[in-house]
Design a protein around this motif. Structure first.
Motif, PDB file in Angstrom:
ATOM      1  N   ALA A 183       0.863   7.500 -66.708  1.00 37.34           N
ATOM      2  CA  ALA A 183       0.620   7.197 -65.294  1.00 37.34           C
ATOM      3  C   ALA A 183       1.201   5.837 -64.933  1.00 37.34           C
ATOM      4  O   ALA A 183       1.758   5.656 -63.831  1.00 37.34           O
ATOM      5  CB  ALA A 183      -0.879   7.237 -65.005  1.00 37.34           C
ATOM      6  N   ASP A 184       1.116   4.868 -65.844  1.00 38.98           N
ATOM      7  CA  ASP A 184       1.698   3.548 -65.590  1.00 38.98           C
ATOM      8  C   ASP A 184       3.221   3.638 -65.511  1.00 38.98           C
ATOM      9  O   ASP A 184       3.852   2.989 -64.664  1.00 38.98           O
ATOM     10  CB  ASP A 184       1.286   2.575 -66.699  1.00 38.98           C
ATOM     11  CG  ASP A 184      -0.214   2.356 -66.737  1.00 38.98           C
ATOM     12  OD1 ASP A 184      -0.856   2.503 -65.684  1.00 38.98           O
ATOM     13  OD2 ASP A 184      -0.746   2.037 -67.820  1.00 38.98           O
ATOM     14  N   ILE A 185       3.804   4.426 -66.399  1.00 37.04           N
ATOM     15  CA  ILE A 185       5.256   4.605 -66.382  1.00 37.04           C
ATOM     16  C   ILE A 185       5.693   5.247 -65.066  1.00 37.04           C
ATOM     17  O   ILE A 185       6.691   4.846 -64.460  1.00 37.04           O
ATOM     18  CB  ILE A 185       5.705   5.451 -67.585  1.00 37.04           C
ATOM     19  CG1 ILE A 185       5.439   4.695 -68.898  1.00 37.04           C
ATOM     20  CG2 ILE A 185       7.183   5.817 -67.474  1.00 37.04           C
ATOM     21  CD1 ILE A 185       5.726   5.511 -70.141  1.00 37.04           C
ATOM     22  N   ALA A 186       4.935   6.251 -64.617  1.00 33.67           N
ATOM     23  CA  ALA A 186       5.266   6.912 -63.349  1.00 33.67           C
ATOM     24  C   ALA A 186       5.169   5.927 -62.184  1.00 33.67           C
ATOM     25  O   ALA A 186       5.976   5.984 -61.245  1.00 33.67           O
ATOM     26  CB  ALA A 186       4.330   8.101 -63.120  1.00 33.67           C
ATOM     27  N   SER A 187       4.201   5.013 -62.245  1.00 30.42           N
ATOM     28  CA  SER A 187       4.043   4.017 -61.185  1.00 30.42           C
ATOM     29  C   SER A 187       5.258   3.090 -61.124  1.00 30.42           C
ATOM     30  O   SER A 187       5.786   2.808 -60.035  1.00 30.42           O
ATOM     31  CB  SER A 187       2.765   3.207 -61.412  1.00 30.42           C
ATOM     32  OG  SER A 187       2.619   2.207 -60.436  1.00 30.42           O
ATOM     33  N   TYR A 188       5.726   2.625 -62.284  1.00 27.41           N
ATOM     34  CA  TYR A 188       6.915   1.764 -62.310  1.00 27.41           C
ATOM     35  C   TYR A 188       8.160   2.534 -61.873  1.00 27.41           C
ATOM     36  O   TYR A 188       9.035   1.978 -61.206  1.00 27.41           O
ATOM     37  CB  TYR A 188       7.110   1.184 -63.707  1.00 27.41           C
ATOM     38  CG  TYR A 188       6.197   0.025 -64.012  1.00 27.41           C
ATOM     39  CD1 TYR A 188       6.330  -1.192 -63.350  1.00 27.41           C
ATOM     40  CD2 TYR A 188       5.191   0.130 -64.965  1.00 27.41           C
ATOM     41  CE1 TYR A 188       5.488  -2.257 -63.613  1.00 27.41           C
ATOM     42  CE2 TYR A 188       4.346  -0.930 -65.243  1.00 27.41           C
ATOM     43  CZ  TYR A 188       4.497  -2.119 -64.565  1.00 27.41           C
ATOM     44  OH  TYR A 188       3.662  -3.168 -64.837  1.00 27.41           O
ATOM     45  N   HIS A 189       8.236   3.795 -62.262  1.00 34.88           N
ATOM     46  CA  HIS A 189       9.396   4.603 -61.858  1.00 34.88           C
ATOM     47  C   HIS A 189       9.422   4.763 -60.336  1.00 34.88           C
ATOM     48  O   HIS A 189      10.495   4.687 -59.712  1.00 34.88           O
ATOM     49  CB  HIS A 189       9.332   5.973 -62.527  1.00 34.88           C
ATOM     50  CG  HIS A 189      10.471   6.878 -62.157  1.00 34.88           C
ATOM     51  ND1 HIS A 189      10.421   7.728 -61.067  1.00 34.88           N
ATOM     52  CD2 HIS A 189      11.698   7.048 -62.712  1.00 34.88           C
ATOM     53  CE1 HIS A 189      11.557   8.389 -60.971  1.00 34.88           C
ATOM     54  NE2 HIS A 189      12.350   7.999 -61.950  1.00 34.88           N
ATOM     55  N   ARG A 190       8.263   4.968 -59.738  1.00 37.76           N
ATOM     56  CA  ARG A 190       8.188   5.097 -58.287  1.00 37.76           C
ATOM     57  C   ARG A 190       8.648   3.804 -57.607  1.00 37.76           C
ATOM     58  O   ARG A 190       9.405   3.829 -56.632  1.00 37.76           O
ATOM     59  CB  ARG A 190       6.759   5.438 -57.867  1.00 37.76           C
ATOM     60  CG  ARG A 190       6.609   5.772 -56.380  1.00 37.76           C
ATOM     61  CD  ARG A 190       5.154   6.013 -56.012  1.00 37.76           C
ATOM     62  NE  ARG A 190       4.531   6.988 -56.873  1.00 37.76           N
ATOM     63  CZ  ARG A 190       3.569   6.696 -57.758  1.00 37.76           C
ATOM     64  NH1 ARG A 190       3.132   5.456 -57.884  1.00 37.76           N
ATOM     65  NH2 ARG A 190       3.037   7.628 -58.502  1.00 37.76           N
ATOM     66  N   LEU A 191       8.194   2.671 -58.137  1.00 32.02           N
ATOM     67  CA  LEU A 191       8.575   1.385 -57.559  1.00 32.02           C
ATOM     68  C   LEU A 191      10.076   1.152 -57.686  1.00 32.02           C
ATOM     69  O   LEU A 191      10.744   0.726 -56.726  1.00 32.02           O
ATOM     70  CB  LEU A 191       7.805   0.260 -58.247  1.00 32.02           C
ATOM     71  CG  LEU A 191       8.172  -1.171 -57.846  1.00 32.02           C
ATOM     72  CD1 LEU A 191       7.943  -1.382 -56.351  1.00 32.02           C
ATOM     73  CD2 LEU A 191       7.376  -2.182 -58.659  1.00 32.02           C
ATOM     74  N   LEU A 192      10.636   1.437 -58.855  1.00 27.71           N
ATOM     75  CA  LEU A 192      12.069   1.209 -59.067  1.00 27.71           C
ATOM     76  C   LEU A 192      12.919   2.117 -58.186  1.00 27.71           C
ATOM     77  O   LEU A 192      13.979   1.704 -57.699  1.00 27.71           O
ATOM     78  CB  LEU A 192      12.416   1.432 -60.537  1.00 27.71           C
ATOM     79  CG  LEU A 192      11.953   0.337 -61.505  1.00 27.71           C
ATOM     80  CD1 LEU A 192      12.259   0.727 -62.942  1.00 27.71           C
ATOM     81  CD2 LEU A 192      12.620  -0.989 -61.166  1.00 27.71           C
ATOM     82  N   SER A 193      12.466   3.339 -57.973  1.00 29.93           N
ATOM     83  CA  SER A 193      13.221   4.241 -57.095  1.00 29.93           C
ATOM     84  C   SER A 193      13.230   3.710 -55.666  1.00 29.93           C
ATOM     85  O   SER A 193      14.258   3.793 -54.963  1.00 29.93           O
ATOM     86  CB  SER A 193      12.627   5.646 -57.145  1.00 29.93           C
ATOM     87  OG  SER A 193      11.304   5.665 -56.615  1.00 29.93           O
ATOM     88  N   LYS A 194      12.102   3.123 -55.235  1.00 28.49           N
ATOM     89  CA  LYS A 194      12.061   2.530 -53.895  1.00 28.49           C
ATOM     90  C   LYS A 194      12.995   1.317 -53.816  1.00 28.49           C
ATOM     91  O   LYS A 194      13.707   1.136 -52.812  1.00 28.49           O
ATOM     92  CB  LYS A 194      10.637   2.088 -53.549  1.00 28.49           C
ATOM     93  CG  LYS A 194       9.581   3.182 -53.623  1.00 28.49           C
ATOM     94  CD  LYS A 194       9.782   4.244 -52.588  1.00 28.49           C
ATOM     95  CE  LYS A 194       8.661   5.266 -52.622  1.00 28.49           C
ATOM     96  NZ  LYS A 194       8.886   6.408 -51.710  1.00 28.49           N
ATOM     97  N   VAL A 195      13.008   0.520 -54.858  1.00 27.67           N
ATOM     98  CA  VAL A 195      13.868  -0.668 -54.875  1.00 27.67           C
ATOM     99  C   VAL A 195      15.337  -0.270 -54.825  1.00 27.67           C
ATOM    100  O   VAL A 195      16.140  -0.865 -54.086  1.00 27.67           O
ATOM    101  CB  VAL A 195      13.571  -1.524 -56.118  1.00 27.67           C
ATOM    102  CG1 VAL A 195      14.618  -2.629 -56.274  1.00 27.67           C
ATOM    103  CG2 VAL A 195      12.186  -2.151 -56.015  1.00 27.67           C
TER     104      VAL A 195
END
Length: 325
Positions: A183-195
């Motif tokens: 879940a933490d990895i998915a959270s960072y992936h979501r943030l990086l995709s937005k960036v």
């Protein structure tokens, strides 16, 4: 809400009830935050332009996001907001150069705006104008994006240490712990995709802005715009590198989960094989037939128990000898 900033960086709040003729002539930045229809019409009358609506900002076609109309430059970029929360989002922000004034329209509060407003007095120059404010604001947005990436790197590094640290010391992680890290990895992936989406829109905006005559005619503005243009691809490459590391971390976490689950299944498999011979012995001597040689045997019970233990120990030692345990 209509926030305005004068050439001396003084902040004022405009009201739709205030006559346009009474406005200060040295206002160079107007910031519309969640504007109402009345506020939009008020700004249209003040600047003599058609203010894009919220629906207009959502258009993804380049011709709808970057264009010149009546000598005014209209640009829209997607910025990251709520980056410090579990639900980062993209918000569309309009940047409009109307003469020597800058107009921004936004329906969220990216942190880069509050950072720029807090340091707005640092905008140098005796003759400040909308172009200078725009470039400094874009520079702050790029710096904020770099800060988001730096925090992401630190967080992902801590996540990697948590996953692999105990593994390196020989301590195994429970599958439940590793599943929570997904879940933490998915959270960072979501943030990086937005960036990355934000950087892509900023790159298009910078390329378009660099060709605007107001930029080309000012050497300082041209150099600052070129500097921003160099920073954006660099951040995009860095974001791609982080995404690659995150993909490796995801694959490794899934691999560790499989290893731990296989280890659990292995234990149950070995236990079933180890206890199978004792179960067989117990089943044989649990049958209630009248004619059984051991029924009247004095040492029948202890011999049966010993046979069960021996039949369990022999497979266990065999597995250890084969290296399966």
């Amino acid at each position: 809400m209509i926030n305005a900033y004068r050439s001396n960086c003084e902040a004022i709040t405009l009201s739709v009830q205030q006559p346009i003729a009474e406005l200060f002539q040295d206002i160079i930045w107007i910031d519309l935050l969640n504007p109402t229809q009345q506020e939009e019409r008020y700004i249209e009358a003040l600047l003599g332009i058609e203010v894009p609506t919220r629906e207009d900002l959502k258009d993804i076609e380049p011709s709808s996001r970057l264009y010149v109309e009546g000598g005014n430059v209209f640009m829209t970029a997607s910025l990251v907001c709520k980056a410090d929360t579990d639900e980062p989002q993209l918000t569309d922000v309009a940047f409009i150069l109307a003469g020597n004034r800058l107009l921004t329209i936004r329906y969220a509060e990216p942190k880069s705006f509050s950072l720029f407003i807090a340091a707005i007095s640092r905008v140098s120059g005796e003759h400040r104008n909308g172009v200078q404010f725009l470039l400094k604001l874009l520079e702050t947005i790029v710096d904020r994006t770099a800060e988001i990436l730096e925090k992401s790197v630190a967080g992902i590094d801590g996540l990697s240490t948590g996953i692999f640290g105990s593994q390196a010391r020989g301590k195994r992680k429970a599958p439940r712990f590793l599943e929570d890290r997904l879940a933490d990895i998915a959270s960072y992936h979501r943030l990086l995709s937005k960036v990355r989406d934000s950087l892509m829109s900023l790159s298009r905006l910078q390329t378009f802005l660099f060709s605007v005559p107001a930029i080309q005619q000012d050497a300082n503005a041209r150099e600052l715009c070129r500097s921003i243009g160099r920073d954006i691809p660099s951040l995009s490459e860095h974001a791609s590198f982080i995404s690659g590391n995150l993909a490796f971390l995801l694959d490794a976490s899934l691999g560790l989960i499989n290893v731990e689950q296989n280890a659990i299944i292995k234990i149950f498999s070995i236990a079933s094989v180890v206890f199978l011979p004792p179960t067989l012995v117990a089943s044989i001597y649990g049958m209630n037939f009248h004619v059984m040689p051991e029924l009247d045997w004095t040492y029948g019970y202890p011999v049966a128990v010993i046979a069960m233990l021996v039949s369990a120990v022999i497979p266990f030692l065999f597995f250890r000898w084969k290296g399966w345990l």
